[in-house]
Design an enzyme around this catalytic site. Sequence first.
Site, short mmCIF file in Angstrom:
data_model
loop_
_atom_site.label_atom_id
_atom_site.label_comp_id
_atom_site.label_asym_id
_atom_site.label_seq_id
_atom_site.Cartn_x
_atom_site.Cartn_y
_atom_site.Cartn_z
N ASP A 160 -0.28 5.29 6.77
CA ASP A 160 0.98 5.52 6.05
C ASP A 160 1.67 6.72 6.66
O ASP A 160 1.11 7.83 6.67
CB ASP A 160 0.71 5.80 4.57
CG ASP A 160 0.15 4.60 3.83
OD1 ASP A 160 0.88 3.59 3.74
OD2 ASP A 160 -0.99 4.67 3.35
N GLY A 175 2.46 8.15 -6.83
CA GLY A 175 2.67 8.69 -8.16
C GLY A 175 1.38 9.30 -8.70
O GLY A 175 0.28 8.95 -8.28
N ASP A 232 -0.83 -3.28 -1.73
CA ASP A 232 -1.17 -1.87 -1.51
C ASP A 232 -0.77 -1.07 -2.74
O ASP A 232 0.40 -1.06 -3.12
CB ASP A 232 -0.41 -1.37 -0.27
CG ASP A 232 -0.67 0.10 0.04
OD1 ASP A 232 -1.48 0.73 -0.66
OD2 ASP A 232 -0.05 0.60 0.99
N GLY A 249 -7.36 2.92 -0.59
CA GLY A 249 -7.53 4.29 -0.14
C GLY A 249 -8.51 5.06 -0.97
O GLY A 249 -9.65 5.30 -0.58
#
Length: 205
Positions: free
Chosen positions: A32, A140, A168, A190
């Site tokens: 990312d 977030g 994702d 992740g």
Amino acid sequence: MIISPSIASANQLCLEKEIRRIHNSYEDLHIDIEDGNFIPNVTFGMKTIKALRSITNVPFSFHLMVKNPDSYLKDIFELNPSIVFVHVESIDYISEFIHRVKDQGIKCGLAFNPATPVEPYKYLLNQVDGVLILTSEPDGKEQIFIPEMVDKIRMVRVFNQKVNLWADGAINENKLELLNSIGVSHVVMGRQIFHTGNHKATIEN
């Protein structure tokens, strides 16, 4: 279903150690790139990504969460990407970007924030190799999986039967079976991989 670990969730103080620990267990690593403008968070500069490339041959999938995605392409083209995702919200002339990537023999995909509808962009789906649906608000606090994104993924499949579907955002192992059942071929994970110590997320096929 292919699991792609998101390197942004790894311990940033020991990225080399983190990647060496997991890279033999996965066929894709997810990068990312966040610039602090398109999204408030900042992840990696190209210098860091090039250093990561030097320690593994596993292909990188790139998710450009940036205001000016074109400016990253020259460097990304040199790094053996499996696919490059651009956010439809970040660029005006999307077809031009897609062709710029694919002219290099590299796969290109479209990424959608949770609030962005897919339908206005369905004319582009025949041009791309993948569609990435964010299943939570990006970066977030206390990310949660948004159930409505399941219907959004199903809608992409209605619009196009062939494009690879990626999901994702706040995905744990409990969500894998559901995502697999609606045709998702790639899942980015992740925190579930790097923060729990579970370095090999799997799903039974």
